[in-house]
Design a protein around this motif. Structure first.
Motif, PDB file in Angstrom:
ATOM      1  N   THR A  60       9.716   4.746  -5.408  1.00  0.00           N
ATOM      2  CA  THR A  60       8.708   4.499  -4.458  1.00  0.00           C
ATOM      3  C   THR A  60       9.000   3.007  -4.035  1.00  0.00           C
ATOM      4  OG1 THR A  60       6.826   4.683  -3.381  1.00  0.00           O
ATOM      5  CG2 THR A  60       6.463   3.794  -5.163  1.00  0.00           C
ATOM      6  N   ALA A  61       8.317   3.269  -2.912  1.00  0.00           N
ATOM      7  CA  ALA A  61       8.104   1.875  -2.579  1.00  0.00           C
ATOM      8  C   ALA A  61       6.820   1.596  -2.881  1.00  0.00           C
ATOM      9  CB  ALA A  61       8.117   1.851  -1.084  1.00  0.00           C
ATOM     10  N   TRP A  62       6.806   0.813  -4.071  1.00  0.00           N
ATOM     11  CA  TRP A  62       5.195   0.598  -4.916  1.00  0.00           C
ATOM     12  C   TRP A  62       4.864  -0.500  -3.706  1.00  0.00           C
ATOM     13  CZ3 TRP A  62       9.138   2.519  -7.512  1.00  0.00           C
ATOM     14  CH2 TRP A  62       8.948   3.372  -8.554  1.00  0.00           C
ATOM     15  N   ALA A  63       5.438  -1.058  -3.133  1.00  0.00           N
ATOM     16  CA  ALA A  63       5.037  -2.180  -2.216  1.00  0.00           C
ATOM     17  C   ALA A  63       3.934  -1.975  -0.886  1.00  0.00           C
ATOM     18  CB  ALA A  63       5.772  -3.230  -2.033  1.00  0.00           C
ATOM     19  N   GLN A  64       4.466  -1.044  -0.289  1.00  0.00           N
ATOM     20  CA  GLN A  64       4.072  -0.918   1.213  1.00  0.00           C
ATOM     21  C   GLN A  64       2.646  -0.434   1.318  1.00  0.00           C
ATOM     22  OE1 GLN A  64       5.926   1.422   0.147  1.00  0.00           O
ATOM     23  NE2 GLN A  64       5.168   3.362   0.762  1.00  0.00           N
ATOM     24  N   LEU A  65       2.041  -0.859   2.350  1.00  0.00           N
ATOM     25  CA  LEU A  65       0.463  -0.512   2.691  1.00  0.00           C
ATOM     26  C   LEU A  65       0.665   0.541   3.590  1.00  0.00           C
ATOM     27  CD1 LEU A  65      -0.705  -4.491   2.381  1.00  0.00           C
ATOM     28  CD2 LEU A  65      -0.579  -2.898   0.585  1.00  0.00           C
ATOM     29  N   SER A  66       0.552   1.718   3.399  1.00  0.00           N
ATOM     30  CA  SER A  66       0.631   2.720   4.253  1.00  0.00           C
ATOM     31  C   SER A  66      -0.338   2.785   5.173  1.00  0.00           C
ATOM     32  CB  SER A  66       0.953   3.990   3.586  1.00  0.00           C
ATOM     33  OG  SER A  66       2.324   4.009   2.888  1.00  0.00           O
ATOM     34  N   HIS A 120      17.480  -7.020  -2.550  1.00  0.00           N
ATOM     35  CA  HIS A 120      16.568  -7.595  -1.706  1.00  0.00           C
ATOM     36  C   HIS A 120      16.058  -6.666  -0.511  1.00  0.00           C
ATOM     37  CE1 HIS A 120      17.447 -11.558  -3.527  1.00  0.00           C
ATOM     38  NE2 HIS A 120      18.490 -11.481  -2.866  1.00  0.00           N
ATOM     39  N   ASN A 121      16.838  -5.741  -0.406  1.00  0.00           N
ATOM     40  CA  ASN A 121      16.621  -4.671   0.680  1.00  0.00           C
ATOM     41  C   ASN A 121      16.380  -3.334   0.126  1.00  0.00           C
ATOM     42  OD1 ASN A 121      17.070  -6.402   3.591  1.00  0.00           O
ATOM     43  ND2 ASN A 121      18.736  -6.765   1.884  1.00  0.00           N
ATOM     44  N   SER A 122      15.480  -2.422   0.747  1.00  0.00           N
ATOM     45  CA  SER A 122      15.459  -1.142   0.373  1.00  0.00           C
ATOM     46  C   SER A 122      14.996  -0.161   1.628  1.00  0.00           C
ATOM     47  CB  SER A 122      14.693  -1.002  -0.962  1.00  0.00           C
ATOM     48  OG  SER A 122      13.292  -1.426  -0.590  1.00  0.00           O
ATOM     49  N   ILE A 123      15.038   1.068   1.314  1.00  0.00           N
ATOM     50  CA  ILE A 123      14.693   2.195   2.467  1.00  0.00           C
ATOM     51  C   ILE A 123      13.767   3.035   1.593  1.00  0.00           C
ATOM     52  CG2 ILE A 123      14.999   4.083   3.739  1.00  0.00           C
ATOM     53  CD1 ILE A 123      18.018   2.642   4.495  1.00  0.00           C
ATOM     54  N   MET A 124      12.444   3.328   2.159  1.00  0.00           N
ATOM     55  CA  MET A 124      11.543   3.756   1.370  1.00  0.00           C
ATOM     56  C   MET A 124      10.797   4.996   2.046  1.00  0.00           C
ATOM     57  SD  MET A 124       9.692   0.410   0.161  1.00  0.00           S
ATOM     58  CE  MET A 124       9.555  -0.209   1.812  1.00  0.00           C
ATOM     59  N   GLY A 125      10.900   6.186   1.379  1.00  0.00           N
ATOM     60  CA  GLY A 125      10.055   7.309   2.164  1.00  0.00           C
ATOM     61  C   GLY A 125       9.098   7.874   1.238  1.00  0.00           C
ATOM     62  N   SER A 126       8.413   8.751   1.938  1.00  0.00           N
ATOM     63  CA  SER A 126       7.181   9.344   1.169  1.00  0.00           C
ATOM     64  C   SER A 126       6.740  10.833   1.930  1.00  0.00           C
ATOM     65  CB  SER A 126       6.074   8.280   0.817  1.00  0.00           C
ATOM     66  OG  SER A 126       5.274   8.210   2.272  1.00  0.00           O
ATOM     67  N   ALA A 127       6.041  11.596   1.124  1.00  0.00           N
ATOM     68  CA  ALA A 127       5.553  12.743   1.797  1.00  0.00           C
ATOM     69  C   ALA A 127       4.314  13.028   1.163  1.00  0.00           C
ATOM     70  CB  ALA A 127       6.567  14.134   1.746  1.00  0.00           C
ATOM     71  N   LYS A 172      -5.995  19.946   4.777  1.00  0.00           N
ATOM     72  CA  LYS A 172      -6.136  19.104   5.972  1.00  0.00           C
ATOM     73  C   LYS A 172      -4.889  18.640   6.962  1.00  0.00           C
ATOM     74  CE  LYS A 172     -10.601  19.938   5.505  1.00  0.00           C
ATOM     75  NZ  LYS A 172     -11.213  20.865   6.569  1.00  0.00           N
ATOM     76  N   GLU A 173      -4.107  17.765   6.020  1.00  0.00           N
ATOM     77  CA  GLU A 173      -3.053  17.264   6.759  1.00  0.00           C
ATOM     78  C   GLU A 173      -2.069  16.632   6.077  1.00  0.00           C
ATOM     79  OE1 GLU A 173      -3.880  13.016   8.266  1.00  0.00           O
ATOM     80  OE2 GLU A 173      -6.037  13.647   7.383  1.00  0.00           O
ATOM     81  N   SER A 174      -0.945  16.618   6.357  1.00  0.00           N
ATOM     82  CA  SER A 174       0.456  15.904   5.642  1.00  0.00           C
ATOM     83  C   SER A 174       0.957  14.759   6.320  1.00  0.00           C
ATOM     84  CB  SER A 174       1.416  16.844   5.778  1.00  0.00           C
ATOM     85  OG  SER A 174       1.179  18.049   4.886  1.00  0.00           O
ATOM     86  N   ARG A 175       1.049  14.024   5.633  1.00  0.00           N
ATOM     87  CA  ARG A 175       1.704  12.412   6.208  1.00  0.00           C
ATOM     88  C   ARG A 175       3.292  12.158   5.633  1.00  0.00           C
ATOM     89  NH1 ARG A 175      -3.807   9.169   5.178  1.00  0.00           N
ATOM     90  NH2 ARG A 175      -5.144  10.407   6.414  1.00  0.00           N
ATOM     91  N   PHE A 176       3.962  11.785   6.423  1.00  0.00           N
ATOM     92  CA  PHE A 176       5.640  11.411   6.155  1.00  0.00           C
ATOM     93  C   PHE A 176       5.967  10.044   6.626  1.00  0.00           C
ATOM     94  CE2 PHE A 176       4.958  16.076   7.142  1.00  0.00           C
ATOM     95  CZ  PHE A 176       5.379  16.725   6.047  1.00  0.00           C
ATOM     96  N   CYS A 177       6.301   9.415   5.798  1.00  0.00           N
ATOM     97  CA  CYS A 177       6.694   7.876   6.227  1.00  0.00           C
ATOM     98  C   CYS A 177       7.878   7.486   5.647  1.00  0.00           C
ATOM     99  CB  CYS A 177       5.520   6.991   5.171  1.00  0.00           C
ATOM    100  SG  CYS A 177       3.929   7.102   5.514  1.00  0.00           S
ATOM    101  N   LEU A 178       8.626   6.545   6.614  1.00  0.00           N
ATOM    102  CA  LEU A 178       9.819   6.127   6.329  1.00  0.00           C
ATOM    103  C   LEU A 178       9.856   4.463   6.641  1.00  0.00           C
ATOM    104  CD1 LEU A 178      12.960   6.641   5.642  1.00  0.00           C
ATOM    105  CD2 LEU A 178      13.333   6.613   8.074  1.00  0.00           C
ATOM    106  N   TYR A 179      10.342   3.596   5.628  1.00  0.00           N
ATOM    107  CA  TYR A 179      10.091   2.228   5.634  1.00  0.00           C
ATOM    108  C   TYR A 179      11.211   1.381   5.192  1.00  0.00           C
ATOM    109  CZ  TYR A 179       4.689   1.625   5.740  1.00  0.00           C
ATOM    110  OH  TYR A 179       3.639   1.860   6.215  1.00  0.00           O
TER     111      TYR A 179
END
Length: 251
Positions: A16-22, A174-181, A201-208
């Motif tokens: 994960t991206a443990w860091a991003q503030l989705s 120093h760089n990464s690509i992060m995804g979540s579902a 209720k819903e699903s959320r898909f992220c790419l960072y």
């Protein structure tokens, strides 16, 4: 629809991206913009905390620019404890203040405000697989809603369960690509009709994309989220652009 579930399956075996503030969900809109600034502080070998402030804007259900109308302010504080190499849990408190727009209304047409106080707990399993960081999270929330004057909102109390899987693929040090579902299920209490049963209720898909410069104790995240709301013939989705900055160990 099939493509989204394929993405979900791929993320499940890859996270994960443990860091991003989705971004939070922002309701009936076509596009939205989310920005946040946070602090991540180590409190010891196995403990840490993250605090952040975030702001969201929306286009509204009729489309337009994602920054047309202010929607939400969020203040969040979360504490983490890692109790084994692959397991950690966290507890958090959150306050949210959100505008409520009627369909088709513009910025000057509303003064309705909903406030939310939220408590949640999170349990996460994570591991490295060939350099890829993978994590699966179960999160349970209790949400209490109020009007602007702290009178009860129509749906005053909600229990919500969230299942999330995430991947972080490093591009270099120093760089990464992060995804979540993530899938969200909830049960709400109507002040007149009582409790409604737990349901999807819903699903959320992220790419960072995440950048952590060597010369700065800061992480910069730029991302996209697709919020898929409802199911079957009652499905709608919204596209979010998100930017956040996290300062690491300032104290």
């Amino acid at each position: 629809m099939k493509i989204r579930f394929a993405i979900l399956a791929c993320l499940g075996v890859a996270a994960t991206a443990w860091a991003q503030l989705s971004p939070p969900g922002m309701g009936a809109t076509k596009t939205a913009y989310w920005s946040a600034i946070g602090i991540n502080q180590k409190l010891g070998e196995n403990n840490s905390t993250t605090a952040y402030l975030g702001w969201g804007r929306v286009s509204g259900a009729d489309g337009g620019s994602p920054v047309d109308m202010p929607l939400i302010f969020v203040a969040n504080q979360e504490f983490y404890h890692k109790f084994s190499p692959r397991w950690k849990y966290s507890v958090a408190l959150s306050y949210r203040r959100q505008h409520e727009y009627e369909a088709g209304e513009g910025l000057a047409d509303t003064d309705a405000i909903q406030q939310e106080f939220r408590v949640y707990g999170r349990l996460q399993y994570s591991q490295d697989i060939g350099g890829v960081k993978w994590a699966t999270t179960l999160r349970q929330e209790v949400r209490r809603f109020y009007a602007d004057d702290f009178s009860d909102a129509e749906y005053g109390l909600q229990l919500r369960t969230r299942f999330k899987t995430q991947v972080s693929v490093p591009l270099n040090s120093h760089n990464s690509i992060m995804g979540s579902a993530e899938a969200l299920f909830s049960a709400s209490r109507d002040n007149h009709a009582g409790w409604q049963g737990m349901g999807y209720k819903e699903s959320r898909f992220c790419l960072y994309y995440s950048l952590s410069p060597e010369s700065l104790p800061v992480t910069f995240d730029v991302g996209y989220m697709n919020d898929l709301m409802g199911h079957g013939s009652h499905t709608a989705d919204a596209s979010y652009v998100a930017i956040d900055i996290i300062v690491k160990d300032p104290f």
